[in-house]
Design an enzyme around this catalytic site. Structure first.
Site, PDB file in Angstrom:
ATOM      1  N   GLU A  96       0.965  -1.589  -0.033  1.00 62.77           N
ATOM      2  CA  GLU A  96       0.144  -0.050  -0.287  1.00 62.77           C
ATOM      3  C   GLU A  96       0.792   1.310  -0.004  1.00 62.77           C
ATOM      4  O   GLU A  96       1.861   1.098   0.481  1.00 62.77           O
ATOM      5  CB  GLU A  96      -1.264   0.151   1.153  1.00 62.77           C
ATOM      6  N   CYS A 109       3.469   7.771   1.896  1.00 63.71           N
ATOM      7  CA  CYS A 109       4.143   6.866   2.739  1.00 63.71           C
ATOM      8  C   CYS A 109       4.413   5.818   1.541  1.00 63.71           C
ATOM      9  O   CYS A 109       3.565   5.458   1.378  1.00 63.71           O
ATOM     10  CB  CYS A 109       2.610   6.853   4.136  1.00 63.71           C
ATOM     11  N   CYS A 116       6.818  -7.554   7.535  1.00 59.67           N
ATOM     12  CA  CYS A 116       7.866  -7.359   8.043  1.00 59.67           C
ATOM     13  C   CYS A 116       7.853  -8.486   9.184  1.00 59.67           C
ATOM     14  O   CYS A 116       7.675  -8.901   9.339  1.00 59.67           O
ATOM     15  CB  CYS A 116       7.660  -5.553   9.220  1.00 59.67           C
ATOM     16  N   CYS A 120       6.789  -6.347  16.024  1.00 63.41           N
ATOM     17  CA  CYS A 120       6.103  -5.234  17.405  1.00 63.41           C
ATOM     18  C   CYS A 120       4.796  -5.525  17.264  1.00 63.41           C
ATOM     19  O   CYS A 120       4.055  -6.097  16.299  1.00 63.41           O
ATOM     20  CB  CYS A 120       6.453  -4.289  16.449  1.00 63.41           C
ATOM     21  N   CYS A 123       1.889  -3.924  15.947  1.00 72.76           N
ATOM     22  CA  CYS A 123       1.670  -3.430  14.901  1.00 72.76           C
ATOM     23  C   CYS A 123       1.524  -4.389  13.463  1.00 72.76           C
ATOM     24  O   CYS A 123       1.877  -5.603  14.122  1.00 72.76           O
ATOM     25  CB  CYS A 123       3.086  -3.212  14.223  1.00 72.76           C
ATOM     26  N   CYS A 344      -0.218   0.059   9.378  1.00 75.47           N
ATOM     27  CA  CYS A 344       0.154  -0.618   7.956  1.00 75.47           C
ATOM     28  C   CYS A 344       0.041  -1.422   7.317  1.00 75.47           C
ATOM     29  O   CYS A 344       0.357  -2.857   8.392  1.00 75.47           O
ATOM     30  CB  CYS A 344       1.556   0.253   7.854  1.00 75.47           C
TER      31      CYS A 344
HETATM   32  N1  SAH Z   1       8.740  -0.095  10.566  1.00 78.30           N
HETATM   33  C1  SAH Z   1       9.778   1.015  10.638  1.00 78.30           C
HETATM   34  C2  SAH Z   1       8.993   1.379   9.424  1.00 78.30           C
HETATM   35  C3  SAH Z   1       7.717   1.190   9.424  1.00 78.30           C
HETATM   36  S1  SAH Z   1       6.748   1.696  10.541  1.00 78.30           S
HETATM   37  C4  SAH Z   1       9.696   1.301  11.788  1.00 78.30           C
HETATM   38  O1  SAH Z   1       8.920   0.422  12.933  1.00 78.30           O
HETATM   39  O2  SAH Z   1       9.936   2.465  12.191  1.00 78.30           O
HETATM   40  C5  SAH Z   1       5.774   3.463  10.740  1.00 78.30           C
HETATM   41  C6  SAH Z   1       5.496   3.591  12.023  1.00 78.30           C
HETATM   42  O3  SAH Z   1       4.084   3.066  12.423  1.00 78.30           O
HETATM   43  C7  SAH Z   1       5.946   3.044  13.143  1.00 78.30           C
HETATM   44  O4  SAH Z   1       6.921   4.324  14.463  1.00 78.30           O
HETATM   45  C8  SAH Z   1       5.275   2.505  13.376  1.00 78.30           C
HETATM   46  O5  SAH Z   1       5.970   2.382  15.270  1.00 78.30           O
HETATM   47  C9  SAH Z   1       3.928   3.028  13.871  1.00 78.30           C
HETATM   48  N2  SAH Z   1       3.040   1.743  13.927  1.00 78.30           N
HETATM   49  C10 SAH Z   1       2.895   0.738  13.310  1.00 78.30           C
HETATM   50  N3  SAH Z   1       1.125   0.120  14.079  1.00 78.30           N
HETATM   51  C11 SAH Z   1       0.489   1.190  14.367  1.00 78.30           C
HETATM   52  C12 SAH Z   1      -0.334   1.231  14.793  1.00 78.30           C
HETATM   53  N4  SAH Z   1      -1.488  -0.077  15.623  1.00 78.30           N
HETATM   54  N5  SAH Z   1      -0.578   2.730  15.531  1.00 78.30           N
HETATM   55  C13 SAH Z   1       0.223   3.366  15.671  1.00 78.30           C
HETATM   56  N6  SAH Z   1       1.216   3.545  14.844  1.00 78.30           N
HETATM   57  C14 SAH Z   1       1.789   2.329  14.814  1.00 78.30           C
HETATM   58 FE1  SF4 Z   2       7.912  -3.710  11.414  1.00 77.03          FE
HETATM   59 FE2  SF4 Z   2       5.817  -3.063  11.672  1.00 77.03          FE
HETATM   60 FE3  SF4 Z   2       7.766  -3.066  13.440  1.00 77.03          FE
HETATM   61 FE4  SF4 Z   2       7.739  -1.284  12.027  1.00 77.03          FE
HETATM   62  S1  SF4 Z   2       6.310  -1.310  13.928  1.00 77.03           S
HETATM   63  S2  SF4 Z   2      10.170  -2.629  12.741  1.00 77.03           S
HETATM   64  S3  SF4 Z   2       6.696  -2.288  10.427  1.00 77.03           S
HETATM   65  S4  SF4 Z   2       6.840  -4.406  12.486  1.00 77.03           S
END
Ligand code: SAH
Ligand code: SF4
Length: 384
Positions: A96, A109, A116, A120, A123, A344
């Site tokens: 996306e 974006c 990934c 996390c 996420c 995302c």
């Molecule tokens: N992997 C990279 C970039 C992609 S995620 C990273 O983790 O920085 C981009 C941002 O979206 C990151 O700060 C991530 O922690 C945040 N993010 C992911 N899932 C989320 C959620 N459910 N609500 C709010 N922010 C979220």
């Molecule tokens: Fe990967 Fe989501 Fe963690 Fe970013 S926030 S590193 S996209 S698992």
């Protein structure tokens, strides 16, 4: 001649790679800049339209090269000017890309991986697991598609990509070379000409790759911190077990050394009762001591089956005030819609899985945009 799939996709070649490509063909290096202009600035995919090239060169390019952008599976505009694209790669994988216009700028974006591996816990991309890295062509292809579509759409508002954030699916620093090369193209005057402060890489803290990045690229940096202690960060951002806070913060302290006006944006997702109390705010202030930092508080965007909830507005306000009182520039982006929100990658998962597609897609699109609007707040700071 073998099939199209064996041809070189010039979309993914940055200036250095194009110079090599043309030189190997016995052409002059300046052809690289001409090609960049045709491909990225004018959006031409047909070599016959490249009128600064001789007929013979065009023929040889047709025989050996292609320019293939990702395919648009669907495009979804919303009334506030936001656009979302679901893009399909040659092997059927989907990512996306989201465009958010705001006052003086338009932010795209961009995804760096399909899925990934870092998992996390808050996420939804992480929950999908890792499929594969995107190529340079697939990363810059997202910008290519957005730029083309936005210029076609035109209309009353001048819609342009003025900023890119590597905040879509994936951990950009675990796909290092293709991401750096795509960001070089974003900043190349013959391609998209974005200033270095208008391209932001967001990382969960892959420390050795951060060292590598600062040596080869000038882009803005965002670090997904989300927790002020190792104990908590180990749970929320598991790569913390490999690169704990002491290492991450040491790297952040030196990252912009010699550039006193540059700051790192620390992203901090607000999870109800987990990391959002005044105690955490004070720990965060400690953690950021001596780091050129600004903080972007992101209200959590829930997704199905998540164990977390978004912090209350009151908790977020209180948290922000504590940081500000300690002199930390802090912003919060409020999201719309309170039921469920997307992280995302949710879009892709849902689109692949569900049958009641369009209804689901509508809902998910709103959620994806909410998330990106929340993240986009940091750019406001980068531009000041
Ligand atoms: N992997 C990279 C970039 C992609 S995620 C990273 O983790 O920085 C981009 C941002 O979206 C990151 O700060 C991530 O922690 C945040 N993010 C992911 N899932 C989320 C959620 N459910 N609500 C709010 N922010 C979220
Ligand atoms: Fe990967 Fe989501 Fe963690 Fe970013 S926030 S590193 S996209 S698992």
């Amino acid at each position: 001649m073998s099939g199209e799939e064996n041809k070189c996709n010039l979309l993914g070649l940055d200036e250095t790679a194009l110079i090599e490509y043309f030189t190997a063909m016995g052409e002059k290096p300046f052809r690289a800049r001409q090609a960049l202009k045709w491909i990225h600035f004018f959006g031409v995919t047909d070599f016959d339209q490249m009128t600064t090239f001789s007929k013979d060169l065009r023929q040889r390019l047709r025989d050996n090269a292609t320019i293939i952008p990702p395919k648009i599976i669907f495009e979804k505009p919303s009334s506030d000017g936001t656009y979302k694209w679901l893009l399909e790669m040659a092997d059927g994988n989907r990512v996306e890309t989201v465009y958010i216009p705001e006052r003086q700028r338009g932010t795209l974006c961009v995804s760096s991986q399909v899925g990934c591996a870092l998992n996390c816990s808050f996420c939804s991309t992480g929950k999908q697991g890792f499929s594969r890295n995107l190529t340079t062509a697939e990363i810059i292809g997202q910008v290519w598609v957005a730029a083309r579509r936005l210029s076609k759409i035109g209309g009353e508002h001048d819609r342009q990509v003025t900023n890119v954030v590597m905040m879509g699916m994936g951990e950009p620093l675990l796909n290092f070379d293709p991401v750096v090369s795509a960001m070089d193209l974003m900043m190349d005057d013959n391609a998209y000409g974005l200033a270095k402060r208008r391209v932001t890489l967001s990382t969960s803290g892959v420390v050795p790759a951060m060292e590598q990045l600062r040596q080869v690229s000038d882009v803005a940096l965002a670090v997904s911190l989300h927790a002020p202690t190792d104990e908590l960060r180990d749970i929320l951002v598991p790569i913390n077990k490999k690169y704990p806070l002491a290492e991450l913060m040491a790297m952040c302290k030196k990252y912009f050394q010699g550039q006193p006006r540059r700051k790192i944006t620390f992203e901090y997702v607000m999870l109800d009762g987990v990391n959002d109390t005044p105690k955490h705010a004070k720990q965060l202030i400690n953690c950021l001591q001596g780091v050129p930092a600004k903080v972007n508080l992101i209200p959590f965007n829930p997704f199905p089956k998540t164990i977390y909830q978004r912090s209350s507005d009151a908790a977020i306000d209180k948290f922000q005030k504590i940081l500000m009182a300690a002199g930390l520039t802090t912003i919060t982006r409020r999201t719309r819609g309170d039921d469920i929100d997307a992280a995302c990658g949710q879009l892709v998962g849902e689109v692949n899985d569900r049958t009641r597609r369009s209804e689901r897609i509508d809902k998910i699109m709103v959620q994806v945009v909410n998330k990106h609007q929340a993240l986009d707040g940091q750019l406001e700071q980068n531009n000041h």
